[in-house]
Design a protein around this motif. Sequence first.
Motif, mmCIF file in Angstrom:
data_model
loop_
_atom_site.group_PDB
_atom_site.id
_atom_site.type_symbol
_atom_site.label_atom_id
_atom_site.label_comp_id
_atom_site.label_asym_id
_atom_site.label_seq_id
_atom_site.Cartn_x
_atom_site.Cartn_y
_atom_site.Cartn_z
ATOM 1 N N SER B 16 0.826 -1.200 0.000
ATOM 2 C CA SER B 16 0.000 0.000 0.000
ATOM 3 C C SER B 16 0.870 1.265 0.000
ATOM 4 O O SER B 16 0.417 2.331 0.364
ATOM 5 N N SER B 17 2.151 1.086 -0.408
ATOM 6 C CA SER B 17 3.037 2.250 -0.433
ATOM 7 C C SER B 17 2.569 3.229 -1.499
ATOM 8 O O SER B 17 1.829 2.880 -2.407
ATOM 9 N N LEU B 19 2.328 5.065 -4.655
ATOM 10 C CA LEU B 19 2.799 4.889 -6.037
ATOM 11 C C LEU B 19 2.296 6.015 -6.944
ATOM 12 O O LEU B 19 2.313 5.884 -8.164
ATOM 13 N N LYS B 20 1.844 7.086 -6.338
ATOM 14 C CA LYS B 20 1.235 8.170 -7.114
ATOM 15 C C LYS B 20 2.216 8.761 -8.138
ATOM 16 O O LYS B 20 1.885 8.917 -9.318
ATOM 17 N N THR B 22 4.973 7.379 -9.367
ATOM 18 C CA THR B 22 5.266 6.367 -10.391
ATOM 19 C C THR B 22 4.141 6.310 -11.408
ATOM 20 O O THR B 22 4.370 6.280 -12.616
ATOM 21 N N PHE B 23 2.921 6.340 -10.879
ATOM 22 C CA PHE B 23 1.737 6.284 -11.741
ATOM 23 C C PHE B 23 1.719 7.455 -12.729
ATOM 24 O O PHE B 23 1.523 7.266 -13.939
ATOM 25 N N VAL B 26 4.466 6.949 -15.395
ATOM 26 C CA VAL B 26 4.102 5.883 -16.336
ATOM 27 C C VAL B 26 3.067 6.394 -17.333
ATOM 28 O O VAL B 26 3.162 6.172 -18.543
ATOM 29 N N MET B 27 2.088 7.144 -16.840
ATOM 30 C CA MET B 27 1.040 7.661 -17.724
ATOM 31 C C MET B 27 1.596 8.718 -18.694
ATOM 32 O O MET B 27 1.227 8.739 -19.869
#
Lengths: 166, 47
Positions: B16-17, B19-20, B22-23, B26-27
């Motif tokens: 549940s770390s 990842l905003k 990273t997200f 990636v997008m």
Amino acid sequence: MHLHKYEKVWLTFGMASLVIFLLVIGFAAFWKGTHPQSHLETIDQNNVEAHDSFKPENLGLTEVADGKYKVNMVASAFNYDFGVDKDEKPVKTIRVPQGSTVLFTITSKDVVHGFQVAGTNVNMMVEPGHISRYEAVMKNKGEFTIVCNEYCGIGHHQMFGKVEVY
Amino acid sequence: MTKKHASNDGPTTEASSDLKGTFIMVMILGLLMVGSWFGAYWLFISR
């Protein structure tokens, strides 16, 4: 296996893109018939004149139907042969009206050449022993330079011509 | 046993770390790829 919510989102995005792009390739190849410009048709590179399209009198621009043209050409180091005009001078400019469909047919007598009408989609590799064809609709008016884009030798930069769409 | 179970909570907290960031990256990369594909396609259609 536990996947983070975000991981699910980008994995779906990635896999969906892969599937969509594969479908696009399949559609282009099998539905639209896209293929390499030199495919299947072969020719004797030492006797290209034996082929109907490359007889000296058939070289250059010919109107085959209303708004439909064909251009037969022979590439050699370091020249594009577009035939001769009325005064027996070598043609260097191909003039076609805007919106016309032009079938470019070309072969090479010696080494690998390129045939690109810069600024249009016409771009082919010209290989000795093969006939390359590309049909294009000349949508935009203007002057487009023909260039050899495969290094063919010391005079590579001297291989050029012009397509004029009026 | 119960103590060992409690220590197994470790991976759950890691999953549940945040990842905003990273997200978002990636997008951005994904949209760049899709955007350049459509750019090349637009060039092909317009010429």
